[in-house]
Design an enzyme around this catalytic site. Structure first.
Site, PDB file in Angstrom:
ATOM      1  N   HIS B 327       0.815  -1.215   0.000  1.00 56.23           N
ATOM      2  CA  HIS B 327       0.000   0.000   0.000  1.00 56.23           C
ATOM      3  C   HIS B 327       0.846   1.261   0.000  1.00 56.23           C
ATOM      4  O   HIS B 327       0.372   2.323  -0.416  1.00 56.23           O
ATOM      5  CB  HIS B 327      -0.948   0.016   1.209  1.00 56.23           C
ATOM      6  CG  HIS B 327      -2.148  -0.846   1.036  1.00 56.23           C
ATOM      7  ND1 HIS B 327      -2.145  -2.189   1.308  1.00 56.23           N
ATOM      8  CD2 HIS B 327      -3.397  -0.556   0.581  1.00 56.23           C
ATOM      9  CE1 HIS B 327      -3.346  -2.697   1.045  1.00 56.23           C
ATOM     10  NE2 HIS B 327      -4.119  -1.732   0.597  1.00 56.23           N
ATOM     11  N   GLY B 328       2.072   1.190   0.483  1.00 59.18           N
ATOM     12  CA  GLY B 328       2.907   2.385   0.485  1.00 59.18           C
ATOM     13  C   GLY B 328       4.250   2.109   1.120  1.00 59.18           C
ATOM     14  O   GLY B 328       4.380   1.249   1.997  1.00 59.18           O
TER      15      GLY B 328
END
Lengths: 376, 529
Positions: B327-328
């Site tokens: 996600h990041g």
């Protein structure tokens, strides 16, 4: 099952909704920009949402009204210069395009360029000079102009603000602060100015003001002023810089931080290049004693519409009565030093006459300096 | 180009749809599919055209790997080797663009090497595109790929409704639809697809973006080192929780609706996750195609639940940690993933206990409590997801804890209740409602979000009711088979029996509101004289 006419019904419904939206928002007209201009008491006469949107609204209205004269400046010009004062003079029609809140010289220059493209009737520009504001700020673009104008007519905010306008008119109906049609800000229920004056020390010596103890000549800001002069010359515009009235209390602040040198440098350089009028000379209006009911001041920095009317009528050479003799003074490089010296002397007199205000100011300053020392 | 932009809605989509309608009249599939590929490439290039080259390069290389695996006559071992190279290639691209800066910054901070942290612009959608291509190579190796041509492959990877943010599709889900899509009733597909798209647009633009203002203000205040009272902190995290929900739900609906306009069904990606009764249930409803990818291509290859309970929990933890990192590139995402791994493990452990199967936990009340507990856990975990640093997350958690009697603690909720609900002088002052400003003041008062941003309380209550009590898009449009992978009962019992003029009036109204919401009149808050 999908009915055969579903897509057609979708398009027709959209057209019907859009028509309803336009009829409603153009009738209620929360921002005062509707092409049909209907005004009904208890329905839409008051515009509580026509406020705080100067940067969105004013470029559109300059384009729409095509004024001959515009005012550029900060909240002082915005609140106190009513363009209708100039009706019947060579400056009319005028529009107050001042942008409150962080307007800078660079920003004024960029707006002036945009207004020249939007307003083919423009002949005179009157720029307010307010020394603490000569810092950077956002500059407008064509995309901003188009996006902002679209948002005034076609946005969910317009719908919501139409409902809020209708509700306010129907339920309350009390006059409320708003941007008037000529662009200036009108506040019918001003708070007691004495209280606001008393808050000045705690405000100026707080985190809300960037480096309140310093005054340096900001070359970038001065370049912004030069840019305005160049734009005016290139477009054959009459350009007038105004030094608005400054109450002795903020002048005491400038004195305390040693700002006079910077002010003198600014005004000397600027008055050598352009027309500069000062309204800051000490006199009965500018030095009005602080009280709960003041005629010429709303608060420490903001002079009143009455003061603004006097300024504009003086500027237009219109007949006036009751104005102090030295109310308006044309500044030239050789007159700047004496003008500032008179202000300094008046500040010292004022400080002697107002020891409690000075004590409050010095206490706030001492606290701020102590906290700065600790944080470093 | 965003789905929720004027240029997409009023230019791109009508042109692509009109071109598609014209080209599909012929008998040659090449033209309509080629047109959609071309449109998708334009769509991708809109933001930064240079990344189109990267996308085309990646497609070409992956097509080469796919050709070798499918048509190369390779042995099983050779095929596996090519698959491994292909996966490494795709992960290297993702790793360089997404994680190089994170990696260098962490190595540098540990070893003090004074490395310059590279500033690399992340190509839009690369995380989704990479997973999609990896899934394709694995499916090719497993012999699940049919109709493999360069055009079909390019279409599968780039089809614009799912290009930027999923759903992550399988080749086997999309390819069989290419032929039949040309024979479908286009007007009917446009009617269904457009209606679903409008619902998604409304969720994203009207609901999520309205909440975003308040969530952003709260998190910005914490980031700036200023305090929030407990009530404002809860307003912030709840706003963000619902913002994220409607953002993703809206995006998923828009993707499904857009694909349907062209006659394609995408897999369902979002199915009322906040109605979940457990974390396990949550991950079966939230970002369903990501969960499916992680299960099929990571959890099961790691051993899944085949090697005992402890190994199963370890696998779960690894999958969720990597899912978080996907996600990041930030420790906040890693810890968020780890936290969900932990919650899943606890959830599985609980289910293994006999007591969890007792009748006391099968009642409607127990279900409602379970939904509330799950929602609270997920919402608190989002604090890590949204915070830019672990320190910000820690500060937000501290503000959420109301166990103090000073005005920042419990009493702050009294202020919220009074100004948002019970004192009508505040709650019903219409002119003071909904004032998202161009700039928030430099320093918000600690109680600003709880008391001054009216009717924040009513908005949260309304959104809460809509989230927990209303049917989802698929339950409304179920009879029109909007997506792949929907439960049978949803398909058979959709609330809408027909699309008629009454539905048209509602959908058109939602569309107008959403389009109007794309433009803002943002008042400027004058915070400095």
């Amino acid at each position: 099952m999908i009915e055969s006419g579903y897509l057609r019904a979708l398009v027709l419904s959209l057209a019907a909704w859009l028509s309803l939206y336009l009829i409603f928002t153009w009738t209620i007209d929360p921002y005062g920009v509707s092409p049909i201009r209907l005004e009904f008491p208890r329905i839409n006469a008051l515009k509580p949402k026509r406020t705080d949107i100067d940067r969105i609204l004013k470029p559109y209205e300059v384009w729409r009204y095509q004024p001959r004269t515009i005012f550029l400046g900060t909240s002082r010009a915005n609140q106190s210069l009513d363009p209708s004062t100039l009706d019947g003079t060579r400056f009319a029609p005028a529009y107050n395009a001042a942008i409150p809140g962080g307007a800078s010289m660079k920003m004024h220059a960029a707006y002036l360029e945009q207004y020249l493209r939007l307003d083919h009737n423009l002949r005179t520009v009157i720029v307010e000079l307010f020394l603490p504001h000569m810092v950077g700020g956002p500059t407008p673009t064509w995309a901003d102009f188009i996006g902002n104008t679209v948002s005034l007519f076609a946005s969910a905010n317009t719908l919501w603000d139409s409902l809020a306008t209708l509700a306010y008119n129907a339920v309350s109906g009390r006059p409320i602060h708003q941007i008037e049609r000529a662009g200036y800000f009108y506040h019918p229920n001003r708070p007691d100015p004495k209280t606001l004056f008393e808050r000045f020390p705690s405000y100026i010596w707080s985190a809300a003001v960037h480096q309140p103890d310093r005054a340096t000549f900001d070359q970038a800001a001065f370049d912004g002023a030069l840019e305005i002069i160049q734009i005016a010359r290139a477009n054959n515009l009459e350009l007038i810089f105004l030094i608005g009235p400054s109450h002795p209390y903020p002048d005491y602040y400038y004195d305390a931080i040693g700002a006079w040198g910077v002010i003198e440098e600014w005004l000397t350089k600027l008055s050598a290049l352009a027309t500069v009028y000062s309204f800051s000379q000490p006199n009965g209006w500018v030095d009005e004693p602080i009280s709960p009911h003041m005629t010429y001041w709303y608060d420490t920095f903001h002079y009143s519409l009455a003061m603004g009317r006097g300024m504009l009528r003086s500027l237009a050479g219109a007949p006036t009565s009751g104005l102090p003799d030295n109310f308006m003074e044309r500044l030239t490089p050789d007159r700047v030093a004496s003008n500032i010296e008179r202000r300094r002397a008046a500040v010292r007199r004022w400080a002697e006459a107002n020891p409690s205000l000075v004590a409050q100011f010095e206490e706030a300053r001492r606290k701020w300096l102590a906290s700065e020392k600790t944080s470093h | 180009m965003l789905f929720n932009s004027y240029v997409f809605i009023f230019c791109f989509l009508p042109i692509v749809l009109a071109g598609y309608a014209l080209l599909r009249r012929g008998s040659n599939l090449l033209w309509p599919v080629g047109w959609l590929v071309l449109a998708s490439l334009v769509y991708y290039a809109w933001w930064r055209p240079e990344f189109l080259l990267l996308l085309l390069f990646s497609i070409t290389v992956n097509f080469g790997f796919g050709t070798l695996i499918i048509d190369g006559g390779l042995s099983r071992a050779q095929s596996r080797a090519i698959l491994t190279i292909g996966i490494v290639f795709n992960l290297c691209l993702l790793g360089y663009f997404k994680y190089a800066g994170f990696f260098v910054a962490n190595v540098d901070s540990i070893l003090g090497l004074q490395w310059a942290v590279p500033s690399i612009v992340l190509p839009i959608g690369i995380s989704f595109i990479t997973f999609q291509k990896i899934a394709f190579l694995v499916d090719a190796h497993r012999g699940l790929v049919r109709n493999f041509t360069l055009l079909n492959y390019a279409f599968f990877v780039t089809f614009f409704p799912q290009l930027i943010a999923g759903p992550i599709t399988h080749h086997s889900e999309i390819m069989p639809q290419i032929g039949p899509s040309q024979r479908r009733d286009l007007a009917a597909d446009i009617a269904v697809g457009m209606s679903i798209f409008v619902v998604g647009l409304f969720k994203k633009v009207v609901i999520a973006d309205s909440l975003a203002v308040y969530a952003d203000a709260g998190y910005a205040t914490v980031k700036a080192g200023h305090p929030l009272d407990s009530a404002s902190a809860w307003v912030t995290v709840l706003s963000y929780s619902f913002q994220l929900y409607y953002d993703f739900s809206g995006y998923s609906d828009m993707a499904v609706g857009l694909a349907r306009m062209f006659g394609f069904q995408l897999p369902v990606n979002f199915y009322s996750p906040y109605k979940s009764t457990s974390i396990i249930d949550f991950w079966r409803r939230w970002h369903i195609t990501l969960s499916r990818f992680l299960r099929d291509y990571l959890y099961i290859p790691l051993g899944g639940n085949r090697h005992g309970t402890l190994r199963r929990y370890l696998n779960l933890g690894i999958v969720m940690l990597l899912g978080g990192l996907w996600h990041g590139a930030n420790w906040t995402f890693v810890i968020w993933g780890g936290l969900h791994g932990l919650m899943l493990t606890v959830n599985h452990a609980w289910r293994a206990l006999p007591v969890s199967r007792s009748l006391a936990f099968k009642t409607r009340l127990a279900d409602r409590v379970a939904v509330l507990v799950t929602f609270t856990a997920v919402t608190l975990a989002w604090v890590l997801f949204r915070s830019e640093t672990l320190a910000d997350a820690k500060a937000m958690f501290a503000y959420l804890w109301p166990m103090t009697a000073d005005p920042m603690g419990w009493p702050s909720f009294k202020g919220l209740l009074r100004t948002q609900f019970t004192d009508l002088r505040y709650a019903l002052t219409l002119t003071e409602w909904f004032r998202p400003r161009e700039l928030w003041p430099a320093i918000l008062p600690p109680d600003y979000l709880a008391t001054a941003t009216r009717p924040m309380g009513l908005l949260l209550v309304g959104v809460g009711i809509a989230t927990f009590a209303m049917p989802n898009t698929y339950q409304i449009f179920g009879r029109f088979k909007p997506a792949l992978g929907l439960p049978e009962e949803t398909l058979g019992s959709g609330i809408l029996r027909r699309l008629d003029w009454r539905v048209a009036i509602i959908v058109a109204g939602m569309f107008l509101l959403a389009v109007l919401r794309l433009s803002h009149v943002s008042p400027f808050l004058y915070y400095q004289f």
